[in-house]
Design an enzyme around this catalytic site. Structure first.
Site, PDB file in Angstrom:
ATOM      1  N   LYS A 154      -9.604  -1.392 -15.173  1.00 25.87           N
ATOM      2  CA  LYS A 154     -11.033  -1.079 -15.049  1.00 25.87           C
ATOM      3  C   LYS A 154     -11.322  -0.247 -13.797  1.00 25.87           C
ATOM      4  O   LYS A 154     -12.012   0.762 -13.853  1.00 25.87           O
ATOM      5  CB  LYS A 154     -11.830  -2.387 -15.027  1.00 25.87           C
ATOM      6  CG  LYS A 154     -11.776  -3.148 -16.349  1.00 25.87           C
ATOM      7  CD  LYS A 154     -12.447  -4.482 -16.286  1.00 25.87           C
ATOM      8  CE  LYS A 154     -11.653  -5.543 -15.557  1.00 25.87           C
ATOM      9  NZ  LYS A 154     -10.387  -5.960 -16.170  1.00 25.87           N
ATOM     10  N   ILE A 155     -10.795  -0.703 -12.657  1.00 23.17           N
ATOM     11  CA  ILE A 155     -11.098  -0.018 -11.393  1.00 23.17           C
ATOM     12  C   ILE A 155     -10.350   1.314 -11.307  1.00 23.17           C
ATOM     13  O   ILE A 155     -10.927   2.342 -10.955  1.00 23.17           O
ATOM     14  CB  ILE A 155     -10.758  -0.933 -10.190  1.00 23.17           C
ATOM     15  CG1 ILE A 155     -11.656  -2.179 -10.218  1.00 23.17           C
ATOM     16  CG2 ILE A 155     -10.925  -0.182  -8.871  1.00 23.17           C
ATOM     17  CD1 ILE A 155     -11.259  -3.276  -9.256  1.00 23.17           C
ATOM     18  N   ASP A 174       1.382   2.865 -14.836  1.00 25.70           N
ATOM     19  CA  ASP A 174       0.920   1.538 -15.275  1.00 25.70           C
ATOM     20  C   ASP A 174       1.948   1.005 -16.253  1.00 25.70           C
ATOM     21  O   ASP A 174       2.593   1.788 -16.976  1.00 25.70           O
ATOM     22  CB  ASP A 174      -0.466   1.652 -15.949  1.00 25.70           C
ATOM     23  CG  ASP A 174      -1.163   0.298 -16.085  1.00 25.70           C
ATOM     24  OD1 ASP A 174      -0.605  -0.625 -16.722  1.00 25.70           O
ATOM     25  OD2 ASP A 174      -2.265   0.161 -15.542  1.00 25.70           O
ATOM     26  N   CYS A 200      -3.447  -2.086  -9.008  1.00 27.72           N
ATOM     27  CA  CYS A 200      -2.784  -3.058  -9.891  1.00 27.72           C
ATOM     28  C   CYS A 200      -2.884  -4.443  -9.243  1.00 27.72           C
ATOM     29  O   CYS A 200      -3.137  -4.556  -8.051  1.00 27.72           O
ATOM     30  CB  CYS A 200      -1.330  -2.664 -10.128  1.00 27.72           C
ATOM     31  SG  CYS A 200      -0.359  -2.553  -8.629  1.00 27.72           S
ATOM     32  N   PRO A 201      -2.696  -5.498 -10.018  1.00 29.36           N
ATOM     33  CA  PRO A 201      -2.801  -6.837  -9.445  1.00 29.36           C
ATOM     34  C   PRO A 201      -1.567  -7.194  -8.622  1.00 29.36           C
ATOM     35  O   PRO A 201      -0.518  -6.542  -8.734  1.00 29.36           O
ATOM     36  CB  PRO A 201      -2.893  -7.741 -10.685  1.00 29.36           C
ATOM     37  CG  PRO A 201      -2.242  -6.974 -11.767  1.00 29.36           C
ATOM     38  CD  PRO A 201      -2.418  -5.520 -11.459  1.00 29.36           C
ATOM     39  N   THR A 227      -7.174  -0.987  -2.055  1.00 37.50           N
ATOM     40  CA  THR A 227      -8.351  -1.851  -2.221  1.00 37.50           C
ATOM     41  C   THR A 227      -8.014  -2.990  -3.177  1.00 37.50           C
ATOM     42  O   THR A 227      -8.905  -3.637  -3.710  1.00 37.50           O
ATOM     43  CB  THR A 227      -9.552  -1.065  -2.811  1.00 37.50           C
ATOM     44  OG1 THR A 227      -9.131  -0.460  -4.036  1.00 37.50           O
ATOM     45  CG2 THR A 227     -10.070  -0.017  -1.845  1.00 37.50           C
ATOM     46  N   SER A 228      -6.712  -3.219  -3.406  1.00 39.80           N
ATOM     47  CA  SER A 228      -6.337  -4.197  -4.434  1.00 39.80           C
ATOM     48  C   SER A 228      -5.971  -5.553  -3.816  1.00 39.80           C
ATOM     49  O   SER A 228      -6.817  -6.436  -3.732  1.00 39.80           O
ATOM     50  CB  SER A 228      -5.210  -3.625  -5.273  1.00 39.80           C
ATOM     51  OG  SER A 228      -5.175  -4.283  -6.494  1.00 39.80           O
ATOM     52  N   ARG A 229      -4.748  -5.709  -3.377  1.00 41.76           N
ATOM     53  CA  ARG A 229      -4.351  -6.930  -2.665  1.00 41.76           C
ATOM     54  C   ARG A 229      -3.371  -6.523  -1.568  1.00 41.76           C
ATOM     55  O   ARG A 229      -2.496  -5.673  -1.786  1.00 41.76           O
ATOM     56  CB  ARG A 229      -3.674  -7.939  -3.601  1.00 41.76           C
ATOM     57  CG  ARG A 229      -4.628  -8.690  -4.512  1.00 41.76           C
ATOM     58  CD  ARG A 229      -5.536  -9.665  -3.749  1.00 41.76           C
ATOM     59  NE  ARG A 229      -6.453 -10.396  -4.616  1.00 41.76           N
ATOM     60  CZ  ARG A 229      -7.694  -9.998  -4.927  1.00 41.76           C
ATOM     61  NH1 ARG A 229      -8.183  -8.873  -4.430  1.00 41.76           N
ATOM     62  NH2 ARG A 229      -8.451 -10.735  -5.724  1.00 41.76           N
ATOM     63  N   HIS A 290     -11.959  -6.487   3.284  1.00 41.92           N
ATOM     64  CA  HIS A 290     -12.113  -6.920   1.884  1.00 41.92           C
ATOM     65  C   HIS A 290     -13.581  -6.821   1.450  1.00 41.92           C
ATOM     66  O   HIS A 290     -14.155  -7.770   0.928  1.00 41.92           O
ATOM     67  CB  HIS A 290     -11.593  -8.357   1.713  1.00 41.92           C
ATOM     68  CG  HIS A 290     -11.061  -8.611   0.319  1.00 41.92           C
ATOM     69  ND1 HIS A 290      -9.874  -9.243   0.074  1.00 41.92           N
ATOM     70  CD2 HIS A 290     -11.567  -8.303  -0.904  1.00 41.92           C
ATOM     71  CE1 HIS A 290      -9.677  -9.329  -1.233  1.00 41.92           C
ATOM     72  NE2 HIS A 290     -10.695  -8.764  -1.845  1.00 41.92           N
TER      73      HIS A 290
HETATM   74  P1  NAI Z   1      -7.380  -4.692 -14.435  1.00 42.69           P
HETATM   75  O1  NAI Z   1      -6.697  -5.918 -14.902  1.00 42.69           O
HETATM   76  O2  NAI Z   1      -8.484  -4.103 -15.244  1.00 42.69           O
HETATM   77  O3  NAI Z   1      -6.302  -3.532 -14.196  1.00 42.69           O
HETATM   78  C1  NAI Z   1      -5.067  -3.771 -13.579  1.00 42.69           C
HETATM   79  C2  NAI Z   1      -4.098  -2.749 -14.132  1.00 42.69           C
HETATM   80  O4  NAI Z   1      -2.873  -2.892 -13.416  1.00 42.69           O
HETATM   81  C3  NAI Z   1      -3.800  -2.957 -15.614  1.00 42.69           C
HETATM   82  O5  NAI Z   1      -3.940  -1.740 -16.318  1.00 42.69           O
HETATM   83  C4  NAI Z   1      -2.354  -3.428 -15.623  1.00 42.69           C
HETATM   84  O6  NAI Z   1      -1.621  -3.024 -16.768  1.00 42.69           O
HETATM   85  C5  NAI Z   1      -1.822  -2.761 -14.367  1.00 42.69           C
HETATM   86  N1  NAI Z   1      -0.584  -3.342 -13.877  1.00 42.69           N
HETATM   87  C6  NAI Z   1      -0.191  -4.634 -13.927  1.00 42.69           C
HETATM   88  N2  NAI Z   1       1.042  -4.747 -13.371  1.00 42.69           N
HETATM   89  C7  NAI Z   1       1.404  -3.522 -12.983  1.00 42.69           C
HETATM   90  C8  NAI Z   1       2.574  -3.004 -12.361  1.00 42.69           C
HETATM   91  N3  NAI Z   1       3.614  -3.790 -12.053  1.00 42.69           N
HETATM   92  N4  NAI Z   1       2.616  -1.673 -12.098  1.00 42.69           N
HETATM   93  C9  NAI Z   1       1.583  -0.861 -12.420  1.00 42.69           C
HETATM   94  N5  NAI Z   1       0.451  -1.304 -13.017  1.00 42.69           N
HETATM   95  C10 NAI Z   1       0.372  -2.618 -13.286  1.00 42.69           C
HETATM   96  O7  NAI Z   1      -7.883  -5.034 -12.953  1.00 42.69           O
HETATM   97  P2  NAI Z   1      -9.047  -4.324 -12.133  1.00 42.69           P
HETATM   98  O8  NAI Z   1     -10.346  -4.970 -12.415  1.00 42.69           O
HETATM   99  O9  NAI Z   1      -8.923  -2.853 -12.286  1.00 42.69           O
HETATM  100  O10 NAI Z   1      -8.655  -4.768 -10.644  1.00 42.69           O
HETATM  101  C11 NAI Z   1      -7.467  -4.313 -10.039  1.00 42.69           C
HETATM  102  C12 NAI Z   1      -7.213  -5.131  -8.803  1.00 42.69           C
HETATM  103  O11 NAI Z   1      -8.239  -4.853  -7.835  1.00 42.69           O
HETATM  104  C13 NAI Z   1      -7.297  -6.649  -8.998  1.00 42.69           C
HETATM  105  O12 NAI Z   1      -6.056  -7.178  -9.403  1.00 42.69           O
HETATM  106  C14 NAI Z   1      -7.689  -7.168  -7.648  1.00 42.69           C
HETATM  107  O13 NAI Z   1      -6.527  -7.546  -6.960  1.00 42.69           O
HETATM  108  C15 NAI Z   1      -8.321  -5.962  -6.957  1.00 42.69           C
HETATM  109  N6  NAI Z   1      -9.719  -6.173  -6.592  1.00 42.69           N
HETATM  110  C16 NAI Z   1     -10.083  -5.980  -5.284  1.00 42.69           C
HETATM  111  C17 NAI Z   1     -11.401  -6.146  -4.897  1.00 42.69           C
HETATM  112  C18 NAI Z   1     -11.831  -5.901  -3.478  1.00 42.69           C
HETATM  113  O14 NAI Z   1     -12.965  -6.272  -3.110  1.00 42.69           O
HETATM  114  N7  NAI Z   1     -11.029  -5.268  -2.643  1.00 42.69           N
HETATM  115  C19 NAI Z   1     -12.411  -6.579  -5.856  1.00 42.69           C
HETATM  116  C20 NAI Z   1     -11.929  -6.679  -7.219  1.00 42.69           C
HETATM  117  C21 NAI Z   1     -10.617  -6.504  -7.558  1.00 42.69           C
END
Ligand code: NAI
Length: 343
Positions: A154-155, A174, A200-201, A227-229, A290
């Site tokens: 999504k992000i 991905d 990615c997570p 901005t992920s983890r 964060h």
């Molecule tokens: P999402 O689940 O929609 O997208 C994550 C993508 O990463 C998916 O397309 C997945 O296939 C891919 N992925 C999984 N394992 C992978 C790997 N080994 N290599 C490459 N790609 C891989 O998650 P969304 O909503 O886009 O969020 C992404 C991350 O952003 C979250 O996991 C969270 O850690 C982080 N986040 C940070 C925030 C902040 O305030 N800094 C707030 C919200 C989320």
């Protein structure tokens, strides 16, 4: 009335959660402390706990919560790397907020990128001191540069749209490619990108995916955005890459050891984390604590979805579409069919 122990409460949490809670017969007990083995007992008498990114929900905590009658862990965030969902399985249901504003995070990543490459942080400080010199403020055009996006969920996809708006060439990596995106092997992404943004997570396989070996493959002067983890990046390796001038800039909204540091005012304290101190002292590193999610839109969505998650669990026979299910292989896709319900 559903009673919920709300851990790691911040001032910005209360208005939206009080509003949605009061309108839906949920009583939140706001606790400033984070959830850990020592504080799990504070949930005694509650039906559920509501936790955030730096609460520790490991096996010992889950056992303590279970023994005190808690049957639901409601994450008020998307990521769930801080919850041992395998141990929780069969005891306590876990729900999360899969998306509250992917725009907030993607736009923050873009804000960090622009701030960094146009030296806005430096210019802001200078003009406040009536220093109007442009020395050292030379940036570079994003137009025509290559951005590598790791994780196109999504992000990541919104960030890709923003980068297209700048006229950048976008390549991506991905595990599960989507239509309409130019995917390349990770090695190619590392080698060709002027900017790399992580979306990615955090999992066992993505932990320290940006390490010495990955940085070695990157272009000299690369800008890294996270901005992920925090633990996606080996921070020691990042610092080495900055010191060797291989990395041109780092924009960090997350940091591996952020749990006891971020979200708090530490300005009157000695900073014990040498690595973070070194990173912050670098002229080409920008750290935000964060805050990528922190928009009014996102806070309202988080509260509304969390309350709906709790209500659907308690009022809908335990069914909640945002349940994280260890058994279902794809953890975010519990079958949610009563007959196939996992526990
Ligand atoms: P999402 O689940 O929609 O997208 C994550 C993508 O990463 C998916 O397309 C997945 O296939 C891919 N992925 C999984 N394992 C992978 C790997 N080994 N290599 C490459 N790609 C891989 O998650 P969304 O909503 O886009 O969020 C992404 C991350 O952003 C979250 O996991 C969270 O850690 C982080 N986040 C940070 C925030 C902040 O305030 N800094 C707030 C919200 C989320």
């Amino acid at each position: 009335m559903i009673r919920v122990a709300f851990y790691d409460t911040k001032a910005y949490d209360k208005p939206s959660f009080e509003y949605y809670g009061e309108n839906n017969a949920i009583q939140f007990h706001f606790l400033e402390t984070k959830l850990n083995e020592d504080t799990a007992a504070l949930a005694e008498g509650c039906d559920a706990v509501c936790v955030f990114v730096n609460d520790c929900v490991n096996a010992a905590v889950i056992d303590k919560l279970y023994n005190s009658g808690v049957r639901l862990i409601a994450l008020r965030c998307a990521g769930y790397n801080n919850v041992d969902v395998r141990v929780a399985f069969g005891k306590i249901h876990v729900v999360h907020v899969p998306a509250y504003s992917p725009y907030a995070v993607a736009e923050h990543a873009a804000a960090l990128l622009l701030t960094s490459v146009r030296r806005i942080h430096k210019a802001y400080n200078r003009t406040r001191e009536f220093n109007f010199s442009l020395s050292g403020l030379t940036g570079f055009d994003l137009h025509g540069k290559t951005v590598g996006v790791i994780g196109t969920g999504k992000i990541g996809r919104i960030f890709i749209d923003i980068c297209h708006g700048f006229g950048m060439r976008v390549i991506a990596y991905d595990l599960y490619p989507a239509d309409g995106i130019d995917y390349v092997p990770l090695e190619t992404l590392l080698a060709e990108s002027d900017v790399i943004s992580l979306h990615c997570p955090l999992t066992d396989t993505t932990k320290h995916m940006i390490d010495n070996a990955a940085i070695e493959k990157m272009k000299k002067g690369v800008v890294i955005i996270n901005t992920s983890r925090g633990a996606l990046i080996d921070a020691e390796a990042l610092l080495d890459g900055i010191k060797s001038r291989k990395i041109g800039a780092a924009c960090l909204d997350v940091y591996e050891e952020e749990a006891d540091i971020f979200f708090e005012d530490r300005s009157g304290h000695i900073m014990d984390d040498e690595l973070l101190s070194r990173l912050i002292s670098m002229p080409n590193v920008i750290v935000t604590s964060h805050q990528a999610f922190l928009t009014e839109d996102a806070l309202n969505n988080i509260a509304e979805t969390t309350v709906n998650n709790i209500l659907s669990y308690y009022n809908n026979d335990g069914m909640c579409e945002n349940e994280l299910c260890y058994r279902c292989g794809n953890i975010e896709r519990c079958k949610n069919d009563r007959k196939q319900r996992c526990f």
